[in-house]
Design a protein around this motif. Structure first.
Motif, PDB file in Angstrom:
ATOM      1  N   HIS A  22       0.858  -1.183   0.000  1.00  0.00           N
ATOM      2  CA  HIS A  22       0.000   0.000   0.000  1.00  0.00           C
ATOM      3  C   HIS A  22       0.895   1.233   0.000  1.00  0.00           C
ATOM      4  CE1 HIS A  22      -2.724  -3.094   1.507  1.00  0.00           C
ATOM      5  NE2 HIS A  22      -3.745  -2.309   1.155  1.00  0.00           N
ATOM      6  N   THR A  23       0.544   2.180  -0.819  1.00  0.00           N
ATOM      7  CA  THR A  23       1.378   3.371  -0.922  1.00  0.00           C
ATOM      8  C   THR A  23       0.511   4.589  -1.237  1.00  0.00           C
ATOM      9  OG1 THR A  23       3.272   4.357  -2.084  1.00  0.00           O
ATOM     10  CG2 THR A  23       1.799   2.985  -3.379  1.00  0.00           C
ATOM     11  N   VAL A  28      -1.140  -6.644  -6.980  1.00  0.00           N
ATOM     12  CA  VAL A  28      -1.295  -5.198  -7.194  1.00  0.00           C
ATOM     13  C   VAL A  28      -0.733  -4.393  -6.030  1.00  0.00           C
ATOM     14  CG1 VAL A  28      -3.372  -5.539  -8.583  1.00  0.00           C
ATOM     15  CG2 VAL A  28      -3.595  -5.176  -6.122  1.00  0.00           C
ATOM     16  N   GLY A  29      -0.512  -3.103  -6.321  1.00  0.00           N
ATOM     17  CA  GLY A  29      -0.203  -2.109  -5.296  1.00  0.00           C
ATOM     18  C   GLY A  29      -1.406  -1.208  -5.124  1.00  0.00           C
ATOM     19  N   VAL A  30      -1.810  -0.972  -3.875  1.00  0.00           N
ATOM     20  CA  VAL A  30      -3.044  -0.258  -3.590  1.00  0.00           C
ATOM     21  C   VAL A  30      -2.737   1.123  -3.000  1.00  0.00           C
ATOM     22  CG1 VAL A  30      -5.263  -0.348  -2.386  1.00  0.00           C
ATOM     23  CG2 VAL A  30      -4.163  -2.463  -3.155  1.00  0.00           C
ATOM     24  N   VAL A  31      -3.512   2.115  -3.453  1.00  0.00           N
ATOM     25  CA  VAL A  31      -3.337   3.476  -2.954  1.00  0.00           C
ATOM     26  C   VAL A  31      -3.883   3.567  -1.518  1.00  0.00           C
ATOM     27  CG1 VAL A  31      -3.930   5.893  -3.341  1.00  0.00           C
ATOM     28  CG2 VAL A  31      -3.584   4.359  -5.299  1.00  0.00           C
ATOM     29  N   LYS A  32      -3.127   4.223  -0.643  1.00  0.00           N
ATOM     30  CA  LYS A  32      -3.602   4.450   0.717  1.00  0.00           C
ATOM     31  C   LYS A  32      -3.577   5.948   1.024  1.00  0.00           C
ATOM     32  CE  LYS A  32       0.763   4.159   3.282  1.00  0.00           C
ATOM     33  NZ  LYS A  32       1.454   3.508   4.381  1.00  0.00           N
ATOM     34  N   ASP A  33      -4.167   6.327   2.160  1.00  0.00           N
ATOM     35  CA  ASP A  33      -4.173   7.730   2.560  1.00  0.00           C
ATOM     36  C   ASP A  33      -2.748   8.205   2.829  1.00  0.00           C
ATOM     37  OD1 ASP A  33      -6.933   7.982   2.429  1.00  0.00           O
ATOM     38  OD2 ASP A  33      -7.163   7.136   4.441  1.00  0.00           O
ATOM     39  N   ALA A  34      -2.492   9.473   2.444  1.00  0.00           N
ATOM     40  CA  ALA A  34      -1.139  10.048   2.657  1.00  0.00           C
ATOM     41  C   ALA A  34      -0.886  10.264   4.129  1.00  0.00           C
ATOM     42  CB  ALA A  34      -1.030  11.351   1.894  1.00  0.00           C
ATOM     43  N   GLU A  92      -7.500   8.118  -5.656  1.00  0.00           N
ATOM     44  CA  GLU A  92      -8.357   7.847  -4.507  1.00  0.00           C
ATOM     45  C   GLU A  92      -7.849   6.640  -3.722  1.00  0.00           C
ATOM     46  OE1 GLU A  92     -13.050   6.678  -3.627  1.00  0.00           O
ATOM     47  OE2 GLU A  92     -12.363   7.157  -5.672  1.00  0.00           O
ATOM     48  N   PRO A  93      -7.804   6.744  -2.408  1.00  0.00           N
ATOM     49  CA  PRO A  93      -7.393   5.595  -1.593  1.00  0.00           C
ATOM     50  C   PRO A  93      -8.296   4.389  -1.833  1.00  0.00           C
ATOM     51  CG  PRO A  93      -7.402   7.582  -0.269  1.00  0.00           C
ATOM     52  CD  PRO A  93      -8.034   7.948  -1.585  1.00  0.00           C
ATOM     53  N   GLY A  94      -7.678   3.212  -1.876  1.00  0.00           N
ATOM     54  CA  GLY A  94      -8.446   1.979  -2.123  1.00  0.00           C
ATOM     55  C   GLY A  94      -8.453   1.564  -3.569  1.00  0.00           C
ATOM     56  N   THR A  95      -7.915   2.424  -4.450  1.00  0.00           N
ATOM     57  CA  THR A  95      -7.818   2.049  -5.864  1.00  0.00           C
ATOM     58  C   THR A  95      -6.459   1.411  -6.125  1.00  0.00           C
ATOM     59  OG1 THR A  95      -7.027   4.268  -6.462  1.00  0.00           O
ATOM     60  CG2 THR A  95      -9.406   3.842  -6.618  1.00  0.00           C
ATOM     61  N   ILE A  96      -6.338   0.787  -7.279  1.00  0.00           N
ATOM     62  CA  ILE A  96      -5.115   0.071  -7.641  1.00  0.00           C
ATOM     63  C   ILE A  96      -4.216   0.990  -8.455  1.00  0.00           C
ATOM     64  CG2 ILE A  96      -4.188  -1.904  -8.919  1.00  0.00           C
ATOM     65  CD1 ILE A  96      -6.815  -3.355  -8.176  1.00  0.00           C
ATOM     66  N   ALA A  97      -3.010   1.210  -7.960  1.00  0.00           N
ATOM     67  CA  ALA A  97      -2.071   2.106  -8.638  1.00  0.00           C
ATOM     68  C   ALA A  97      -1.136   1.353  -9.565  1.00  0.00           C
ATOM     69  CB  ALA A  97      -1.250   2.886  -7.598  1.00  0.00           C
TER      70      ALA A  97
END
Length: 205
Positions: free
Chosen positions: A168-169, A199-205, A175-180
């Motif tokens: 997670h990054t 996959v790598g998943v977007v998380k909150d900054a 948007e957090p929770g989407t696949i980057a």
């Protein structure tokens, strides 16, 4: 003569009365017997009624068992039919998994070729690259024909049934929770996840 008649008349009357009584008694007995038959059933009728009730109860039990047997047979038939249909759809699952490794190798091979080197001045490299691309396209056609589809979910919402999160990054603008990032392509066979996408998943900054 009158005295003779007087003496004999009571006897005659008594005899007549005695002759009349047996018929009356018989009629009375018959009438009483009929009344008794009408009032109470005989023992034979009682036995027949009890036997009839037992047979009706046995028939009811047999009918219920027959209906349950029919329902069980239908359930078995439907389950067997479903298993046969699933075997037709997913019987090639193990074979497909092995072929996925081949598809991964082809994909990496085409990605590793520098695009700037694919020129007419390098005919051997160009022919090799085009052959790899054609092979990759053909294997994807075969996959699609048999219900095997790629999962390349960049930008999609993360789904634990279809994706496996490697990390997670935070990613700016996403948007957090989407696949980057998709590290490895996933596949589904007839709607069932055969291999989840890594996959790598977007998380909150």
């Amino acid at each position: 003569l009158p005295s003779f008649c007087f003496r004999t008349s009571p006897r005659l009357l008594c005899a007549a009365t005695q002759q009349k009584n047996p018929g009356q008694n018989l009629e009375e007995d018959q009438s009483q017997s009929q009344n008794e038959q009408k009032g109470e059933p005989s023992s034979a009728e009682k036995l027949l009624a009890e036997e009839k009730a037992k047979l009706e109860e046995q028939l009811k039990e047999v009918t219920e068992k027959y209906k349950r047997a029919l329902a069980d047979a239908e359930n078995v038939r439907q389950r067997s039919q479903k298993l046969v249909e699933e075997a037709k759809l997913y019987g090639i699952q193990s074979f497909c998994k092995d072929l996925l490794e081949v598809a991964d190798i082809l994909e990496k091979a085409t990605e590793s070729v520098p695009k700037e080197e694919i020129k007419d001045e390098n005919p051997h490299l160009k022919s090799l690259y085009e052959g790899l691309v054609m092979t990759e396209m053909q294997i994807q056609k075969v996959f699609k024909k048999h219900g095997l589809l790629r999962l390349n979910p960049v930008g999609a919402k993360f789904d634990p049934y279809e994706h496996e999160a490697l990390f997670h990054t935070p990613v700016e603008g996403q948007e957090p929770g989407t696949i980057a990032l998709v590290s490895k392509i996933g596949y589904k066979l007839h709607g069932r996840t055969l291999r989840p996408a890594l996959v790598g998943v977007v998380k909150d900054a």
